[in-house]
Design a protein around this motif. Structure first.
Motif, PDB file in Angstrom:
ATOM      1  N   GLU A 166      -0.055  -6.289   0.550  1.00  0.00           N
ATOM      2  CA  GLU A 166      -0.906  -7.400   0.119  1.00  0.00           C
ATOM      3  C   GLU A 166      -1.098  -7.374  -1.400  1.00  0.00           C
ATOM      4  OE1 GLU A 166      -5.568  -8.536   0.597  1.00  0.00           O
ATOM      5  OE2 GLU A 166      -4.512  -7.942   2.435  1.00  0.00           O
ATOM      6  N   ARG A 167      -1.260  -6.191  -1.964  1.00  0.00           N
ATOM      7  CA  ARG A 167      -1.488  -6.051  -3.408  1.00  0.00           C
ATOM      8  C   ARG A 167      -0.194  -6.193  -4.205  1.00  0.00           C
ATOM      9  NH1 ARG A 167      -2.501  -6.561  -8.172  1.00  0.00           N
ATOM     10  NH2 ARG A 167      -3.436  -4.956  -9.463  1.00  0.00           N
ATOM     11  N   PHE A 168       0.882  -5.572  -3.720  1.00  0.00           N
ATOM     12  CA  PHE A 168       2.167  -5.569  -4.418  1.00  0.00           C
ATOM     13  C   PHE A 168       3.267  -6.047  -3.468  1.00  0.00           C
ATOM     14  CE2 PHE A 168      -0.344  -2.038  -6.273  1.00  0.00           C
ATOM     15  CZ  PHE A 168      -0.474  -2.524  -7.572  1.00  0.00           C
ATOM     16  N   PRO A 169       3.325  -7.355  -3.227  1.00  0.00           N
ATOM     17  CA  PRO A 169       4.284  -7.871  -2.242  1.00  0.00           C
ATOM     18  C   PRO A 169       5.727  -7.456  -2.564  1.00  0.00           C
ATOM     19  CG  PRO A 169       2.791  -9.614  -2.974  1.00  0.00           C
ATOM     20  CD  PRO A 169       2.542  -8.415  -3.857  1.00  0.00           C
ATOM     21  N   GLY A 170       6.365  -6.855  -1.572  1.00  0.00           N
ATOM     22  CA  GLY A 170       7.766  -6.496  -1.685  1.00  0.00           C
ATOM     23  C   GLY A 170       8.068  -5.157  -2.336  1.00  0.00           C
ATOM     24  N   LEU A 171       7.102  -4.563  -3.036  1.00  0.00           N
ATOM     25  CA  LEU A 171       7.388  -3.319  -3.754  1.00  0.00           C
ATOM     26  C   LEU A 171       7.710  -2.168  -2.805  1.00  0.00           C
ATOM     27  CD1 LEU A 171       7.620  -1.680  -6.337  1.00  0.00           C
ATOM     28  CD2 LEU A 171       5.135  -1.352  -6.274  1.00  0.00           C
ATOM     29  N   LEU A 172       6.896  -1.982  -1.806  1.00  0.00           N
ATOM     30  CA  LEU A 172       7.140  -0.883  -0.869  1.00  0.00           C
ATOM     31  C   LEU A 172       8.440  -1.111  -0.092  1.00  0.00           C
ATOM     32  CD1 LEU A 172       5.996   1.787   0.039  1.00  0.00           C
ATOM     33  CD2 LEU A 172       4.653   0.569   1.749  1.00  0.00           C
ATOM     34  N   ALA A 173       8.671  -2.338   0.308  1.00  0.00           N
ATOM     35  CA  ALA A 173       9.913  -2.647   1.026  1.00  0.00           C
ATOM     36  C   ALA A 173      11.126  -2.357   0.146  1.00  0.00           C
ATOM     37  CB  ALA A 173       9.916  -4.104   1.479  1.00  0.00           C
ATOM     38  N   LEU A 174      11.036  -2.675  -1.127  1.00  0.00           N
ATOM     39  CA  LEU A 174      12.132  -2.404  -2.059  1.00  0.00           C
ATOM     40  C   LEU A 174      12.386  -0.906  -2.173  1.00  0.00           C
ATOM     41  CD1 LEU A 174      14.161  -3.448  -4.162  1.00  0.00           C
ATOM     42  CD2 LEU A 174      12.325  -3.242  -5.855  1.00  0.00           C
ATOM     43  N   VAL A 175      11.327  -0.124  -2.295  1.00  0.00           N
ATOM     44  CA  VAL A 175      11.452   1.328  -2.406  1.00  0.00           C
ATOM     45  C   VAL A 175      12.066   1.907  -1.136  1.00  0.00           C
ATOM     46  CG1 VAL A 175      10.116   3.473  -2.511  1.00  0.00           C
ATOM     47  CG2 VAL A 175       9.582   1.593  -4.065  1.00  0.00           C
ATOM     48  N   LEU A 176      11.632   1.425   0.005  1.00  0.00           N
ATOM     49  CA  LEU A 176      12.155   1.933   1.272  1.00  0.00           C
ATOM     50  C   LEU A 176      13.586   1.462   1.507  1.00  0.00           C
ATOM     51  CD1 LEU A 176       8.973   1.478   3.462  1.00  0.00           C
ATOM     52  CD2 LEU A 176       9.802   3.577   2.379  1.00  0.00           C
ATOM     53  N   ARG A 177      13.898   0.243   1.128  1.00  0.00           N
ATOM     54  CA  ARG A 177      15.252  -0.287   1.294  1.00  0.00           C
ATOM     55  C   ARG A 177      16.238   0.452   0.389  1.00  0.00           C
ATOM     56  NH1 ARG A 177      14.413  -5.633   0.801  1.00  0.00           N
ATOM     57  NH2 ARG A 177      14.623  -5.550  -1.468  1.00  0.00           N
ATOM     58  N   GLN A 178      15.797   0.847  -0.788  1.00  0.00           N
ATOM     59  CA  GLN A 178      16.658   1.588  -1.712  1.00  0.00           C
ATOM     60  C   GLN A 178      17.178   2.854  -1.041  1.00  0.00           C
ATOM     61  OE1 GLN A 178      17.867   0.716  -4.570  1.00  0.00           O
ATOM     62  NE2 GLN A 178      18.863   2.640  -5.054  1.00  0.00           N
ATOM     63  N   ARG A 179      16.335   3.533  -0.295  1.00  0.00           N
ATOM     64  CA  ARG A 179      16.735   4.755   0.407  1.00  0.00           C
ATOM     65  C   ARG A 179      17.740   4.440   1.507  1.00  0.00           C
ATOM     66  NH1 ARG A 179      17.908   9.958   0.296  1.00  0.00           N
ATOM     67  NH2 ARG A 179      17.390  10.985   2.208  1.00  0.00           N
ATOM     68  N   GLU A 180      17.457   3.374   2.258  1.00  0.00           N
ATOM     69  CA  GLU A 180      18.349   3.008   3.356  1.00  0.00           C
ATOM     70  C   GLU A 180      19.719   2.592   2.838  1.00  0.00           C
ATOM     71  OE1 GLU A 180      16.136  -0.067   5.237  1.00  0.00           O
ATOM     72  OE2 GLU A 180      14.654   1.306   6.065  1.00  0.00           O
ATOM     73  N   ALA A 181      19.756   2.055   1.617  1.00  0.00           N
ATOM     74  CA  ALA A 181      21.015   1.599   1.036  1.00  0.00           C
ATOM     75  C   ALA A 181      21.778   2.732   0.365  1.00  0.00           C
ATOM     76  CB  ALA A 181      20.730   0.489   0.021  1.00  0.00           C
ATOM     77  N   GLY A 182      21.306   3.957   0.561  1.00  0.00           N
ATOM     78  CA  GLY A 182      21.993   5.105  -0.014  1.00  0.00           C
ATOM     79  C   GLY A 182      21.538   5.422  -1.409  1.00  0.00           C
TER      80      GLY A 182
END
Length: 124
Positions: free
Chosen positions: A100-116
């Motif tokens: 809610e505070r930082f839309p998309g930031l956590l998803a970006l950080v987590l996706r970076q890991r999944e993308a290698g």
């Protein structure tokens, strides 16, 4: 509270203090996520159920005092919430509040890991 003439033991530690993500600056959030150990903690919490992981259950290459510091930084950035359960401290990622505070930031950080997105800048 006393039992007979014996005082009840004091709590073994003070409860953790939390900062709500709405009170966190972008710089603080990014700073918390910039450390490889803290990033690993966040990623492991993201892969776990809420209140499932104790502080000692993370496989990170730091000693207990350093680990406590990393958890404090994550709390002060609004990323995690902790509570005591007996002698252990359990954790949850504040995913919805942080999103809610930082839309998309956590998803970006987590996706970076999944993308290698391999190890962090310090090679960890």
């Amino acid at each position: 509270m006393t039992k007979g003439n014996v005082a009840a033991p004091a709590p073994h530690r003070t409860p953790p203090e939390h900062v709500h993500p709405r009170d966190v600056s972008l710089e603080t959030a990014l700073g918390a996520l910039s450390d490889p150990v803290r990033l690993a903690l966040v990623r492991e919490l993201a892969a776990s159920e809420d209140w499932e992981r104790t502080c000692g259950s993370f496989d990170v290459p730091v000693r207990k005092a350093a680990l406590s510091h990393h958890f404090a930084v994550l709390r002060s950035a609004g990323l995690i919430e902790q509570r005591d359960a007996g002698a252990k401290r359990i954790n949850r990622l504040r995913r919805a509040e942080f999103e809610e505070r930082f839309p998309g930031l956590l998803a970006l950080v987590l996706r970076q890991r999944e993308a290698g997105g391999g190890p962090g800048p310090r090679g960890w």
